[in-house]
Design an enzyme around this catalytic site. Structure first.
Site, PDB file in Angstrom:
ATOM      1  N   VAL A 113       0.854  -1.190   0.000  1.00  0.00           N
ATOM      2  CA  VAL A 113       0.000   0.000   0.000  1.00  0.00           C
ATOM      3  C   VAL A 113       0.890   1.240   0.000  1.00  0.00           C
ATOM      4  CG1 VAL A 113      -0.309   0.120   2.515  1.00  0.00           C
ATOM      5  CG2 VAL A 113      -2.044   1.078   1.015  1.00  0.00           C
ATOM      6  N   GLY A 192      -6.377   7.028   8.441  1.00  0.00           N
ATOM      7  CA  GLY A 192      -6.905   6.427   7.216  1.00  0.00           C
ATOM      8  C   GLY A 192      -7.470   5.063   7.566  1.00  0.00           C
ATOM      9  N   ARG A 275       6.143   3.804   8.295  1.00  0.00           N
ATOM     10  CA  ARG A 275       7.459   3.779   7.648  1.00  0.00           C
ATOM     11  C   ARG A 275       8.485   4.356   8.629  1.00  0.00           C
ATOM     12  NH1 ARG A 275       5.524   0.724   4.651  1.00  0.00           N
ATOM     13  NH2 ARG A 275       5.397   0.789   2.368  1.00  0.00           N
ATOM     14  N   ASP A 299       7.706  -1.632  13.866  1.00  0.00           N
ATOM     15  CA  ASP A 299       7.671  -2.658  12.814  1.00  0.00           C
ATOM     16  C   ASP A 299       8.457  -2.170  11.600  1.00  0.00           C
ATOM     17  OD1 ASP A 299       6.856  -5.093  11.557  1.00  0.00           O
ATOM     18  OD2 ASP A 299       5.328  -3.979  10.441  1.00  0.00           O
ATOM     19  N   GLU A 304      16.111  -0.584   6.495  1.00  0.00           N
ATOM     20  CA  GLU A 304      15.615  -1.946   6.696  1.00  0.00           C
ATOM     21  C   GLU A 304      16.432  -2.888   5.838  1.00  0.00           C
ATOM     22  OE1 GLU A 304      11.390  -2.120   6.058  1.00  0.00           O
ATOM     23  OE2 GLU A 304      10.988  -0.690   7.649  1.00  0.00           O
ATOM     24  N   HIS A 323       9.354  -5.533   9.802  1.00  0.00           N
ATOM     25  CA  HIS A 323       8.351  -5.067   8.825  1.00  0.00           C
ATOM     26  C   HIS A 323       7.403  -6.212   8.396  1.00  0.00           C
ATOM     27  CE1 HIS A 323       7.629  -1.828   5.510  1.00  0.00           C
ATOM     28  NE2 HIS A 323       6.512  -2.434   5.851  1.00  0.00           N
ATOM     29  N   ILE A 324       6.626  -6.676   9.375  1.00  0.00           N
ATOM     30  CA  ILE A 324       5.729  -7.812   9.100  1.00  0.00           C
ATOM     31  C   ILE A 324       4.248  -7.424   9.205  1.00  0.00           C
ATOM     32  CG2 ILE A 324       7.379  -9.637   9.711  1.00  0.00           C
ATOM     33  CD1 ILE A 324       5.920  -9.741  12.498  1.00  0.00           C
ATOM     34  N   SER A 326       1.797  -6.689   7.245  1.00  0.00           N
ATOM     35  CA  SER A 326       0.780  -7.358   6.414  1.00  0.00           C
ATOM     36  C   SER A 326       1.048  -8.850   6.247  1.00  0.00           C
ATOM     37  CB  SER A 326       0.724  -6.689   5.042  1.00  0.00           C
ATOM     38  OG  SER A 326       1.966  -6.836   4.380  1.00  0.00           O
TER      39      SER A 326
HETATM   40  C1  DGY Z   1       2.835  -1.866   2.713  1.00  0.00           C
HETATM   41  O1  DGY Z   1       2.112  -2.556   1.983  1.00  0.00           O
HETATM   42  O2  DGY Z   1       3.196  -0.742   2.413  1.00  0.00           O
HETATM   43  C2  DGY Z   1       3.236  -2.465   3.999  1.00  0.00           C
HETATM   44  O3  DGY Z   1       4.181  -1.721   4.642  1.00  0.00           O
HETATM   45  C3  DGY Z   1       3.710  -3.873   3.748  1.00  0.00           C
HETATM   46  O4  DGY Z   1       3.513  -4.610   4.871  1.00  0.00           O
END
Ligand code: DGY
Length: 358
Positions: A113, A192, A275, A299, A304, A323-324, A326
């Site tokens: 996303v 959001g 981020r 996260d 990274e 960074h997990i 999703s």
């Molecule tokens: C994204 O989709 O931007 C997320 O950070 C991935 O987990």
């Protein structure tokens, strides 16, 4: 046979001979005409079969199948003359990539996303479509944010480490304590889809107030959830938990700096699932060391992966995940399928499912 028929016949035969000749030439080079006219797509990582099939059925597909992200030189070598690019948030898509790709490139779809790895202006200049994967990862990411918040506030990793290394001597009245959510004020920065879902999931813990800070008003959604819009400073001052779910933009870069941490409660827990770039990381290290804030759950970091020697890893009051957000099986499968469908739609001249318009 009259003269007209005669010439028509000659013309048809010549066309047929020409057609056969062209086919013959393609055969000599070992390719069929259908293959020659296929559009081509480059995928920067190994993806699931369901998503891959969507593309291989229609296009010539090449992928990076090595470990980790595609190396930059591989990306540059393979993007030449491609019509579509299936990429990840680890791939920087800038003028160099676009120039190397050339004029055939029509669609860049990221399996994320977040799109801060895109040089949006350069992409728009070239009239290339962009796609991303909003919505389908909202639940998974909100779930992870709540898990990280609890892991940080209730010191789960630290406690587990104590249990495994002999630090657990006996049940102790004030050992391994941390702040609870009951009667707390939660501040959400970036209200959001993901921010709202985090709020919904935290409410049942008995929170007293949910505050939010967002560029635009989210009155309808906020009223349903029972959240209040406040200024950034008000949110920092009043929140026991601050959860960040805004996009990384020039406006949000280093939003959490020394000044911002200085305004937070000494007992506050800071959680970031957006981020790493929204945080001035040196300022965060200081805030955690000096007790300016109580703890942090991250996260996402800069860079990274975070180097092992980074001071954040040495702090007990900081929980770091790789960074997990999703990383649910179904979510990641769906994200890949959506990315593939966006590419297929763009290359077939159809409307994209989730076009990125900025
Ligand atoms: C994204 O989709 O931007 C997320 O950070 C991935 O987990």
């Amino acid at each position: 046979m009259n003269v007209t028929h005669y010439f028509r016949r000659i013309f048809q035969q010549s066309c047929a001979i020409g057609y056969q000749h062209i086919n013959q030439q393609f055969k000599i080079f070992g390719v069929s005409r259908r293959t020659m006219s296929k559009k081509s797509v480059y995928i920067t990582r190994t993806i699931n079969k369901e998503a891959l099939d969507i593309l291989t059925e229609r296009f010539d597909v090449a992928s990076w199948t090595g470990p980790g992200p595609v190396p930059r030189d591989e990306l540059l070598k393979n993007i030449k003359n491609k019509s579509g690019l299936f990429c990840m948030l680890t791939d920087k898509i800038d003028a160099e990539v676009l120039d190397t790709a050339g004029k055939n490139l029509k669609i860049i779809a990221t399996m994320s996303v977040g799109y801060d790895h895109f040089d949006v202006n350069e992409i728009k200049k070239r009239d290339i479509k962009m796609a991303y994967t909003p919505d389908i990862l909202t639940d998974a990411t909100a779930e992870l944010a709540v898990a990280l918040l609890l892991a940080t506030s209730r010191r789960l990793l630290e406690a587990n480490q104590e249990a495994k290394t002999g630090g657990w001597k006996a049940w102790s009245p004030f050992w391994m304590c941390g702040p609870g959510l009951k009667d707390s004020t939660v501040g959400i920065v970036g209200f959001g889809r993901i921010g709202q879902e985090i709020a919904k999931r935290l409410k049942p813990f008995g929170t007293k107030r949910i505050l939010y800070f967002n560029r635009s008003e989210k009155n309808v959604e906020a009223t349903k959830i029972g959240a209040e819009r406040v200024t950034f400073d008000e949110l920092l001052t009043h929140s026991d938990f601050v959860s960040v779910s805004c996009a990384l933009t020039p406006e949000t870069k280093n939003l959490f700096d020394e000044k911002a941490f200085g305004k937070m409660k000494k007992t506050a827990v800071f959680v970031n699932t957006s981020r790493g770039g929204v945080v001035d990381q040196d300022a965060l290290v200081e805030a955690l060391r000096n007790g300016t804030i109580w703890g942090a759950g991250l996260d996402v970091t800069t860079p990274e992966p975070l180097p092992l020697e980074h001071p954040l890893f040495g702090l007990k009051n900081c929980v770091i995940l790789p960074h997990i957000g999703s990383a649910c099986v179904q979510t990641r499968n769906d994200m890949a399928v959506l990315t593939a469908k966006n590419i297929a739609a763009a290359l077939n001249g159809e409307p994209l499912l989730t076009e990125l318009i900025v």
